[in-house]
Design an enzyme around this catalytic site. Structure first.
Site, short mmCIF file in Angstrom:
data_model
loop_
_atom_site.label_atom_id
_atom_site.label_comp_id
_atom_site.label_asym_id
_atom_site.label_seq_id
_atom_site.Cartn_x
_atom_site.Cartn_y
_atom_site.Cartn_z
CG ASP A 169 -1.66 1.27 1.43
OD1 ASP A 169 -2.38 1.67 0.51
OD2 ASP A 169 -1.51 1.88 2.51
CG ASP A 177 -1.43 7.73 0.08
OD1 ASP A 177 -0.56 8.61 0.04
OD2 ASP A 177 -2.11 7.40 -0.91
CB THR A 218 -2.16 2.68 -4.36
OG1 THR A 218 -2.63 3.94 -3.85
CG2 THR A 218 -2.06 2.78 -5.88
N GLY A 219 -5.16 2.76 -3.62
CA GLY A 219 -6.44 3.33 -4.03
C GLY A 219 -6.27 4.47 -5.02
CE LYS A 223 -5.23 -0.89 -1.72
NZ LYS A 223 -4.30 -0.23 -0.76
CG ASP A 254 -2.30 2.42 6.38
OD1 ASP A 254 -2.70 3.50 6.86
OD2 ASP A 254 -2.37 2.17 5.16
CG ASN A 259 -7.81 0.83 1.34
OD1 ASN A 259 -7.35 1.06 2.46
ND2 ASN A 259 -7.29 1.37 0.25
#
Length: 271
Positions: free
Chosen positions: A10, A12, A44-45, A199, A222, A225
């Protein structure tokens, strides 16, 4: 020593520290892992465009490296020549979510390839924040204009103050929750995705494509998601700064993103 062949990371709150920085130690450790032949996959989103600077900085731009973006809606080679898996919204679905946002009186935008699209005349502050974060412009369009350009976004986002989103979640009809995949990626972001886009499914699809067993994959995250990919990976890792729900699903813990947590777990289990 483990036999980890792929690491999904991930961005952020995980790869980057709380200042949004890629620290020298994390950068150096990731490059050591790639030199060893381990696939490093940013998961990542963010839209793909919002990841390109990091891919370049980590020397991951090639037809043999892969990235998972839009919270699992798009899996592709980092040079964009090979699409492994892709989920997007039809215009009818986009309009359904737009109507719901208007009914619930919450700011929203749709993430396309080139911009963040919204019909909100008063642009939400978190749409503006996302625009800066992922280096993509905001495009205000009427719903008819969106129909004319045949926009098929990879994801929709309700973006507002945390207490507003918490209330919105309670008022979203069950039919919508069953039709789409809803997940919070930050206190002020509620992401709405294709039912099969997350994910975990993205990591599994890429693993199949690369002929890598899930037991040979590490996933580090973290937030909510990230839970799906932590669940499917043989080595599910929670950052020290992760929310409690992520820690409950993880089999390994590392230090926080302000303590080079990604580097520490790579050194422990990969290098």
């Amino acid at each position: 020593m483990t036999n980890i062949k792929m690491v999904a990371i991930d961005i952020d709150g995980t790869l980057l520290n709380s200042k949004g920085e890629l620290t020298p130690k994390v950068k150096e450790t990731i490059k050591k892992a790639t030199q060893k032949g381990v696939k490093i996959v940013l998961c990542t989103g963010r839209p793909t465009k919002g990841v390109e600077n990091l891919l370049n900085e980590l020397d991951l731009m090639s037809d043999e490296q892969y990235v998972i973006s839009y919270n699992g809606s798009l899996v592709q080679s980092t040079n964009k020549k090979q699409i492994v898996q892709s989920y997007s919204f039809t215009f009818k679905e986009l309009d359904e979510i737009r109507e719901l946002a208007d009914t619930l009186q919450v700011h929203y935008h749709a993430a396309g390839d080139d911009a963040l699209y919204t019909t909100n005349r008063m642009i939400g502050i978190y749409t503006a924040y996302e625009s800066v974060l992922v280096n993509m412009p905001i495009a205000y369009r009427t719903i008819d204009e969106l129909k004319n350009i045949n926009l098929n976004p990879y994801k929709m986002m309700f973006v507002d103050e945390p207490h507003i989103l918490d209330d919105v979640l309670l008022r979203i009809p069950q039919t919508i929750k069953e039709k789409y995949f809803l997940v919070k990626s930050a206190p002020f972001y509620l992401e709405i995705l294709h039912k099969d886009a997350n994910k975990g499914n993205a990591v599994a699809a890429l693993a199949t494509f690369l002929n890598i067993d899930l037991s040979q994959i590490m996933a580090i995250g973290d937030n909510d998601n990230d839970i799906d990919m932590i669940d499917v990976a043989g080595y599910g890792v929670a950052m020290g700064n992760a929310v409690d729900r992520v820690k409950e699903h993880a089999t390994y813990m590392t230090t926080s993103n302000d303590e080079d947590g990604v580097a520490h777990i790579l050194e422990e289990l990969v290098l």
